[in-house]
Design a protein around this motif. Structure first.
Motif, mmCIF file in Angstrom:
data_model
loop_
_atom_site.group_PDB
_atom_site.id
_atom_site.type_symbol
_atom_site.label_atom_id
_atom_site.label_comp_id
_atom_site.label_asym_id
_atom_site.label_seq_id
_atom_site.Cartn_x
_atom_site.Cartn_y
_atom_site.Cartn_z
ATOM 1 N N ALA A 9 3.958 8.397 6.924
ATOM 2 C CA ALA A 9 3.275 8.338 5.344
ATOM 3 C C ALA A 9 4.019 8.740 4.495
ATOM 4 C CB ALA A 9 2.173 8.320 5.124
ATOM 5 N N ALA A 10 4.734 9.915 4.733
ATOM 6 C CA ALA A 10 6.012 10.239 4.024
ATOM 7 C C ALA A 10 7.674 9.322 3.896
ATOM 8 C CB ALA A 10 6.095 11.769 4.760
ATOM 9 N N GLY A 11 7.852 9.337 4.717
ATOM 10 C CA GLY A 11 9.358 8.218 4.818
ATOM 11 C C GLY A 11 9.413 7.129 4.642
ATOM 12 N N ALA A 12 8.170 6.490 4.225
ATOM 13 C CA ALA A 12 7.542 5.228 4.224
ATOM 14 C C ALA A 12 7.253 5.795 2.000
ATOM 15 C CB ALA A 12 6.093 4.263 4.174
ATOM 16 N N LEU A 13 6.771 6.629 1.209
ATOM 17 C CA LEU A 13 7.113 6.912 0.620
ATOM 18 C C LEU A 13 8.859 7.076 -0.709
ATOM 19 C CD1 LEU A 13 5.247 7.879 -2.436
ATOM 20 C CD2 LEU A 13 4.816 9.657 -1.240
ATOM 21 N N ALA A 14 9.459 8.030 1.072
ATOM 22 C CA ALA A 14 10.445 8.629 0.120
ATOM 23 C C ALA A 14 11.326 7.181 0.007
ATOM 24 C CB ALA A 14 11.167 9.979 1.124
ATOM 25 N N SER A 54 1.202 0.790 2.888
ATOM 26 C CA SER A 54 1.724 0.616 3.590
ATOM 27 C C SER A 54 2.608 -0.097 4.191
ATOM 28 C CB SER A 54 -0.114 -0.790 2.731
ATOM 29 O OG SER A 54 0.591 -1.900 2.863
ATOM 30 N N GLY A 55 3.173 -1.297 3.599
ATOM 31 C CA GLY A 55 4.104 -2.459 4.230
ATOM 32 C C GLY A 55 3.539 -2.914 5.576
ATOM 33 N N ILE A 56 1.938 -3.026 4.572
ATOM 34 C CA ILE A 56 1.421 -4.326 5.741
ATOM 35 C C ILE A 56 1.962 -5.589 4.608
ATOM 36 C CG2 ILE A 56 -0.521 -5.173 5.541
ATOM 37 C CD1 ILE A 56 -2.138 -2.765 6.178
ATOM 38 N N PRO A 57 2.608 -6.873 5.400
ATOM 39 C CA PRO A 57 2.519 -7.787 4.864
ATOM 40 C C PRO A 57 1.440 -8.774 3.816
ATOM 41 C CG PRO A 57 3.388 -7.915 7.404
ATOM 42 C CD PRO A 57 2.348 -7.359 6.889
ATOM 43 N N PHE A 58 2.023 -9.281 2.991
ATOM 44 C CA PHE A 58 0.901 -10.410 2.287
ATOM 45 C C PHE A 58 1.691 -10.790 1.589
ATOM 46 C CE2 PHE A 58 3.535 -7.731 -0.887
ATOM 47 C CZ PHE A 58 3.589 -8.385 -2.643
ATOM 48 N N MET A 72 -3.685 -9.478 2.747
ATOM 49 C CA MET A 72 -3.329 -8.928 3.426
ATOM 50 C C MET A 72 -4.174 -8.080 4.481
ATOM 51 S SD MET A 72 -1.488 -5.320 1.724
ATOM 52 C CE MET A 72 -2.881 -5.494 0.121
ATOM 53 N N ASN A 73 -3.442 -7.905 5.351
ATOM 54 C CA ASN A 73 -4.002 -7.671 6.216
ATOM 55 C C ASN A 73 -5.946 -7.907 6.792
ATOM 56 O OD1 ASN A 73 -4.820 -5.455 8.560
ATOM 57 N ND2 ASN A 73 -5.910 -3.398 7.097
ATOM 58 N N ASP A 74 -5.369 -9.743 6.632
ATOM 59 C CA ASP A 74 -7.097 -10.576 7.816
ATOM 60 C C ASP A 74 -7.879 -10.194 6.151
ATOM 61 O OD1 ASP A 74 -5.695 -11.982 9.424
ATOM 62 O OD2 ASP A 74 -5.987 -9.807 10.698
ATOM 63 N N GLN A 75 -7.875 -9.779 4.953
ATOM 64 C CA GLN A 75 -8.808 -9.404 3.675
ATOM 65 C C GLN A 75 -8.308 -10.312 2.925
ATOM 66 O OE1 GLN A 75 -9.253 -6.194 2.995
ATOM 67 N NE2 GLN A 75 -10.751 -5.447 4.910
ATOM 68 N N ARG A 76 -9.058 -11.307 2.382
ATOM 69 C CA ARG A 76 -8.292 -12.103 1.349
ATOM 70 C C ARG A 76 -8.629 -11.364 -0.362
ATOM 71 N NH1 ARG A 76 -7.669 -17.185 1.423
ATOM 72 N NH2 ARG A 76 -8.905 -17.577 -0.742
ATOM 73 N N ILE A 77 -8.454 -11.061 -1.037
ATOM 74 C CA ILE A 77 -9.121 -9.803 -2.637
ATOM 75 C C ILE A 77 -8.583 -11.264 -3.705
ATOM 76 C CG2 ILE A 77 -7.874 -8.247 -3.814
ATOM 77 C CD1 ILE A 77 -6.937 -7.121 -1.448
ATOM 78 N N PRO A 78 -9.542 -10.668 -4.264
ATOM 79 C CA PRO A 78 -9.125 -12.271 -5.658
ATOM 80 C C PRO A 78 -9.818 -10.661 -6.604
ATOM 81 C CG PRO A 78 -11.581 -11.652 -5.377
ATOM 82 C CD PRO A 78 -10.694 -11.018 -3.977
ATOM 83 N N ARG A 79 -7.963 -11.844 -7.698
ATOM 84 C CA ARG A 79 -8.268 -11.115 -9.034
ATOM 85 C C ARG A 79 -7.674 -11.656 -9.789
ATOM 86 N NH1 ARG A 79 -2.118 -8.450 -6.974
ATOM 87 N NH2 ARG A 79 -4.025 -7.079 -5.874
#
Length: 130
Positions: A9-14, A54-58, A72-79
């Motif tokens: 997580a720290a590496g991803a944030l940096a 997260s680095g999760i593909p979307f 993202m992550n097999d979830q549909r998120i309406p917006r």
């Protein structure tokens, strides 16, 4: 949380902070501030990338009427989305966030988005059509 997870997580944030600084300071990136350009960025477009920390593909699908959905992550998120000045306001069930954008000068479909005021960021590719 395990030490390994904290390190990842720290590496991803940096990495994300470094990318944000690079994009903002590079002459290869141009601010998108015009409200009509921001509306065009979202109107009947498909976004693909990897989610912020997260680095999760979307993949995100956005209509000209201000509705959209992110998968993202097999979830549909309406917006919903609206342009407010030089930012785009995105509202989903979890939160409302404001974003500022830059476009790659040479590769116009490469976009850098920075959430304000917290400044987390995401790179994505935009394509015409849903």
């Amino acid at each position: 949380m395990k030490k390994r997870d904290v390190a990842i997580a720290a590496g991803a944030l940096a990495s994300m902070i470094s990318m944000a600084a690079l994009a903002q300071s590079s002459k290869d990136w141009v601010d998108i501030k015009n409200p009509s350009e921001l509306r065009a960025l979202y109107s009947n477009k498909t976004f693909t990338g990897k989610g912020g920390l997260s680095g999760i593909p979307f993949v995100g699908y956005y209509r000209a009427d201000g509705r959209g959905v992110v998968i993202m992550n097999d979830q549909r998120i309406p917006r919903t989305w609206t342009v407010k000045g030089d930012e785009v306001c995105i509202t989903d069930p979890a939160a409302t966030n404001f974003f500022r954008f830059q476009r790659n000068r040479r590769h116009h479909n490469e976009i850098f988005a920075r959430q304000t005021p917290d400044h987390w960021a995401v790179f994505f590719t935009v394509k015409d059509g849903i």
